[in-house]
Design a protein around this motif. Structure first.
Motif, PDB file in Angstrom:
ATOM      1  N   LEU A 152      27.301  25.448  37.486  1.00 26.72           N
ATOM      2  CA  LEU A 152      27.496  24.836  38.799  1.00 26.72           C
ATOM      3  C   LEU A 152      28.213  23.487  38.720  1.00 26.72           C
ATOM      4  N   VAL A 153      28.941  23.260  37.634  1.00 23.03           N
ATOM      5  CA  VAL A 153      29.654  21.980  37.503  1.00 23.03           C
ATOM      6  C   VAL A 153      30.720  21.852  38.590  1.00 23.03           C
ATOM      7  N   GLY A 154      31.383  22.965  38.925  1.00 27.03           N
ATOM      8  CA  GLY A 154      32.389  22.930  39.990  1.00 27.03           C
ATOM      9  C   GLY A 154      31.787  22.537  41.324  1.00 27.03           C
TER      10      GLY A 154
ATOM     11  N   ASP B  67      23.706  17.120  34.559  1.00 26.70           N
ATOM     12  CA  ASP B  67      22.456  17.518  33.921  1.00 26.70           C
ATOM     13  C   ASP B  67      22.648  18.875  33.253  1.00 26.70           C
ATOM     14  N   ASP B  68      21.939  19.095  32.145  1.00 31.18           N
ATOM     15  CA  ASP B  68      22.095  20.354  31.410  1.00 31.18           C
ATOM     16  C   ASP B  68      21.765  21.576  32.270  1.00 31.18           C
ATOM     17  N   ALA B  69      20.853  21.428  33.235  1.00 36.71           N
ATOM     18  CA  ALA B  69      20.542  22.559  34.116  1.00 36.71           C
ATOM     19  C   ALA B  69      21.767  22.943  34.942  1.00 36.71           C
ATOM     20  N   VAL B  70      22.537  21.959  35.368  1.00 35.99           N
ATOM     21  CA  VAL B  70      23.757  22.225  36.134  1.00 35.99           C
ATOM     22  C   VAL B  70      24.786  22.933  35.257  1.00 35.99           C
TER      23      VAL B  70
ATOM     24  N   GLU C 172      17.835  35.729  41.822  1.00 36.66           N
ATOM     25  CA  GLU C 172      18.267  34.342  41.661  1.00 36.66           C
ATOM     26  C   GLU C 172      17.919  33.841  40.267  1.00 36.66           C
ATOM     27  N   ALA C 173      18.860  33.159  39.643  1.00 35.22           N
ATOM     28  CA  ALA C 173      18.614  32.512  38.353  1.00 35.22           C
ATOM     29  C   ALA C 173      18.553  31.008  38.570  1.00 35.22           C
ATOM     30  N   GLN C 174      17.429  30.429  38.187  1.00 37.33           N
ATOM     31  CA  GLN C 174      17.209  28.995  38.327  1.00 37.33           C
ATOM     32  C   GLN C 174      17.045  28.371  36.947  1.00 37.33           C
ATOM     33  N   TRP C 175      17.901  27.398  36.637  1.00 38.36           N
ATOM     34  CA  TRP C 175      17.761  26.685  35.374  1.00 38.36           C
ATOM     35  C   TRP C 175      17.056  25.365  35.640  1.00 38.36           C
TER      36      TRP C 175
ATOM     37  N   THR D 230      17.722  22.824  38.801  1.00 34.76           N
ATOM     38  CA  THR D 230      16.641  21.934  39.236  1.00 34.76           C
ATOM     39  C   THR D 230      16.335  20.941  38.128  1.00 34.76           C
ATOM     40  N   ALA D 231      16.261  19.676  38.491  1.00 30.84           N
ATOM     41  CA  ALA D 231      15.927  18.623  37.526  1.00 30.84           C
ATOM     42  C   ALA D 231      14.590  18.012  37.905  1.00 30.84           C
ATOM     43  N   LEU D 232      13.654  18.058  36.972  1.00 25.82           N
ATOM     44  CA  LEU D 232      12.353  17.429  37.164  1.00 25.82           C
ATOM     45  C   LEU D 232      12.312  16.132  36.337  1.00 25.82           C
TER      46      LEU D 232
END
Length: 387
Positions: free
Chosen positions: A280-282, A272-275, A216-219, A244-246
């Protein structure tokens, strides 16, 4: 810094010197302070104490109150994980049932601190003797248990209950590196650990194409800044991709669905830039009940008002002319004097354009410039929601 100099900092004399530097640094210049302290202390020890005081001040932004008791090198501090990100990663590890972590290349021990504070059994491995000594000192200074050994990660075998954690160095003698093959250790070494439960912190620009199957890749973004990608090996991975946004902890998981494209509605939403980096914008558009405005543009549009913790939302007040002269006239009509320009896919330097427009009105406004369907368009917008 030499190891023997650092070890002097850990003595009662060294600790007293650090305390004196901290007390006097805001009153005296470094030159005057150094000259005064060198009358009673070796020059190299004074230089080390002054440097540590500076680094502790810089580290506060990343590590909070802990920084005042910790030890750093310039490079190690630059690579150190923000405390908020370390805590989030540790929370996920403990939730998975992990009981022990071996940090292979622990640096000055920033992540070790988070692991140990959460009650995990920790072991750090660091080949640089100064950084290894600092990692031990940092755990001790914060009252945390843990072992740090000076060794090369290739010479250490993880124990059966230990989850390996790696944070490959992303700098060389010339500065930052952006190619995973140029990291230390390089990607081919790191990838071997990801055949089992393991965690790897890596650069935000990590390429999707080389992600191993089952990993899994998590940004992760923090306060709006995209700070890292985190790779979770088999046994820890729970999704193909995650954003993930903190500090909110808002998340989105998915497969990278390109999403549907349609006309611009009444609202535009900036992910968000992580998205965006997770591709995962779609999926975000689907979650918001909207669609993309262009296949190459990271904007979601909806017909109705909608907010999401992973996007900034803007109501379109009016579509404006894109060309500079009629754009100025339209903004003057709206009595705009202070302008923020957001852009996507257009060759514009916002600060230069704002200067050329020479607006003198009384209102503050935001304009989004975007290339949609191969054409440049401008929208006067009003923010209605922010993560």
């Amino acid at each position: 810094m030499e190891l023997d100099t650092f070890e002097q900092l850990l003595t009662p004399t060294g600790r007293d010197l650090l305390a004196e530097v901290a007390a006097r640094a805001g009153v005296e210049s470094d030159l005057a302070l150094g000259t005064s302290l060198r009358r009673d202390h070796p020059p190299e020890l004074v230089a080390a104490a002054v440097t540590q005081n500076h680094l502790r001040g810089q580290a506060r932004r990343k590590l909070g109150e802990d920084a005042a008791r910790m030890y750093f090198t310039h490079d190690a501090l630059e690579q150190a994980t923000r405390a908020s990100v370390s805590r989030a990663r540790t929370k996920r590890l403990t939730a998975s049932g992990t009981v022990a972590v071996v940090d292979l290349g622990c640096g000055i021990g920033g992540d070790l601190v988070a692991f140990a504070r959460a009650g995990l059994r920790v072991r750090g491995v660091e080949r640089d003797p100064v950084r290894a000594a600092m990692a031990r000192a940092n755990l001790g200074a914060l009252g945390l248990d843990g072992e740090v050994i000076e060794a090369d990660l290739g010479d250490v075998q993880p124990q059966t209950d230990e989850v390996p954690f790696l944070d490959p160095a992303r700098r060389d003698a010339h500065g930052r590196v952006f190619d995973p093959a140029a990291m230390t250790p390089p990607w081919d070494v790191v990838a071997q650990f990801l055949t089992r439960p393991a965690v790897v912190k890596t650069l935000p620009g990590f390429p999707h194409a080389i992600l191993p199957e089952g990993v899994e890749a998590q940004w992760v973004s923090d306060g709006g800044d995209l700070v890292e990608a985190c790779l979770w090996g088999p046994g820890l991975a729970t999704a193909p991709r995650r954003a993930t946004a903190l500090p909110s902890g808002a998340e989105l998981i998915g497969f990278g669905d390109p999403g549907e494209i349609g006309d611009v509605g009444g609202w535009l939403h900036e992910p968000d830039d992580a998205v965006i980096r997770a591709g995962l914008v779609g999926e975000l558009a689907t979650r918001m009940g909207g669609h993309l405005v262009d296949g190459h543009l990271a904007y979601v549009t909806t017909d109705e008002a909608h907010t999401d913790p992973l996007a900034r939302s803007f109501r379109i007040v009016e579509e404006l002319p894109y060309r500079e002269k009629p754009l100025r006239a339209a903004l003057t009509r709206h009595d705009v004097g202070t302008l923020t320009i957001k852009k996507r896919g257009v060759d514009v330097v916002p600060e230069q354009l704002v200067k050329r427009l020479k607006l003198k009105g009384s209102r503050t406004a935001t304009v989004i410039l975007a290339r949609i369907d191969d054409g440049a368009r401008a929208f006067l917008v009003e923010e209605t929601g922010h993560g």
